[in-house]
Design an enzyme around this catalytic site. Structure first.
Site, PDB file in Angstrom:
ATOM      1  CG  ASP A  34      -6.416  -2.145  -4.367  1.00  0.00           C
ATOM      2  OD1 ASP A  34      -6.958  -1.261  -3.692  1.00  0.00           O
ATOM      3  OD2 ASP A  34      -5.288  -2.605  -4.100  1.00  0.00           O
TER       4      ASP A  34
ATOM      5  CB  SER B 189      -0.967  -0.041   1.183  1.00  0.00           C
ATOM      6  OG  SER B 189      -1.968   0.940   1.065  1.00  0.00           O
TER       7      SER B 189
ATOM      8  CG  HIS C 297      -5.436  -2.270  -0.599  1.00  0.00           C
ATOM      9  ND1 HIS C 297      -4.599  -1.785  -1.586  1.00  0.00           N
ATOM     10  CD2 HIS C 297      -5.030  -1.677   0.557  1.00  0.00           C
ATOM     11  CE1 HIS C 297      -3.734  -0.943  -1.054  1.00  0.00           C
ATOM     12  NE2 HIS C 297      -3.975  -0.857   0.241  1.00  0.00           N
TER      13      HIS C 297
END
Length: 295
Positions: A211, A165, A243
């Site tokens: 995502d 991330s 994600h």
């Protein structure tokens, strides 16, 4: 019969001498071939071994409390217990926005068991920017290679970074800031303002098709496209993933992260087979790109 019995020992002796000479040549050349890559660690890889949750090396760990070094918070070091194969490359791993170390901790034992010294981190602040996380990754590598309790197990010339991330954006930022790194793996990376066109470090980007926080089309794919084609790079998008798939073991994440780091941190071309040609799309991979052949 008498002439045969006298000739046979001479022939046999000649054959033995020839075999001995051949064996001698083999004994000289085989180690030279095996030593052609002094950084190669572990047995020959297989599809099962690179995808496994645990590799061939037994591991141990040591906690790194906050304040142990400059420029990062706290972390955990995972390392192979084997000292017979020489030193190992080192990897620092960073979580994402509002995410604790626990969410990326599984990369520690995974990568250490494949023959790396690994430090998983807590970020200094949960809302730290990708640029800050990149700085923290580099600070952790500096600590690993100068002050840590396992410094004698590390080859300081072979370092890499992994992040998820905003930590993935941080991993790419680290590569921009320190071109001497051997590899980075950016997992569902998020970053705004990244100068990816100047990245020369071999970069693996692993994204996902579900995502909504860091959509592939907005982040991973532009990052991949923006990295020069002269740089070794790859993009894998996991199918039916999201994600948070990256916060726990996944065989494809393991396969491609391990293979990339072994190939470029260890310069081990036994792992080329898992990277090139680029993976085909199937029920687990929705898209892939790569600069093959690797160089």
């Amino acid at each position: 019969m008498p002439s045969w019995s006298h000739a046979r020992p001479k022939t046999a002796l000649t054959a033995v001498a020839a075999f001995a000479a051949l064996t001698s040549v083999t004994a000289v050349t085989s180690p030279a071939h095996a030593d052609s890559n002094p950084f190669q660690r572990g047995p020959a890889p297989t599809e099962a071994s690179v995808s496994a949750q645990k590799g061939p090396f037994a591991t141990a760990q040591v906690n790194v409390p906050a304040g142990s070094g400059d420029g990062f918070n706290d972390g955990t070091i995972y390392y192979p217990t084997d000292t017979s194969q020489g030193t190992f490359g080192a990897i620092a791993v960073m979580p994402g926005f509002l995410s604790p170390q626990d969410w990326i901790r599984w990369y520690g034992p995974l990568l250490a068991s494949q023959g790396f010294v690994v430090m998983t981190l807590d970020s200094k602040g949960f809302v730290d920017s990708p640029s800050s996380r990149g700085d923290q990754l580099l600070a952790a590598l500096d600590y690993l290679t100068t002050k840590s309790k396992v410094v004698d197990r590390i080859d300081t010339s072979r370092l890499g970074v992994v992040g998820w991330s905003m930590g993935g954006g941080g991993a790419l930022e680290s590569s921009y800031d320190r071109p001497s790194l051997k590899a980075d793996v950016a997992l569902a990376p998020w970053h705004v303002g990244l100068e990816q066109s100047k990245i020369t470090v071999p970069s693996m980007i692993i994204a996902d098709d579900g995502d909504w926080l860091a959509p592939t089309g907005s982040f991973a794919k532009p990052f991949y496209n923006g990295i020069p084609d002269t740089t070794n790079k790859a993009l894998i998008e996991l199918k039916n993933a999201n994600h948070f798939t990256f916060t726990g073991y996944n065989k494809n994440i393991a396969k491609y992260a391990v293979s990339w780091l072994k190939r470029f941190v260890d310069n081990d071309n036994r792992y080329d087979q898992f990277l090139c040609p680029k993976p085909a799309t199937n029920n687990e991979i929705s898209q892939s790109e790569a600069t093959c052949p690797l160089h």
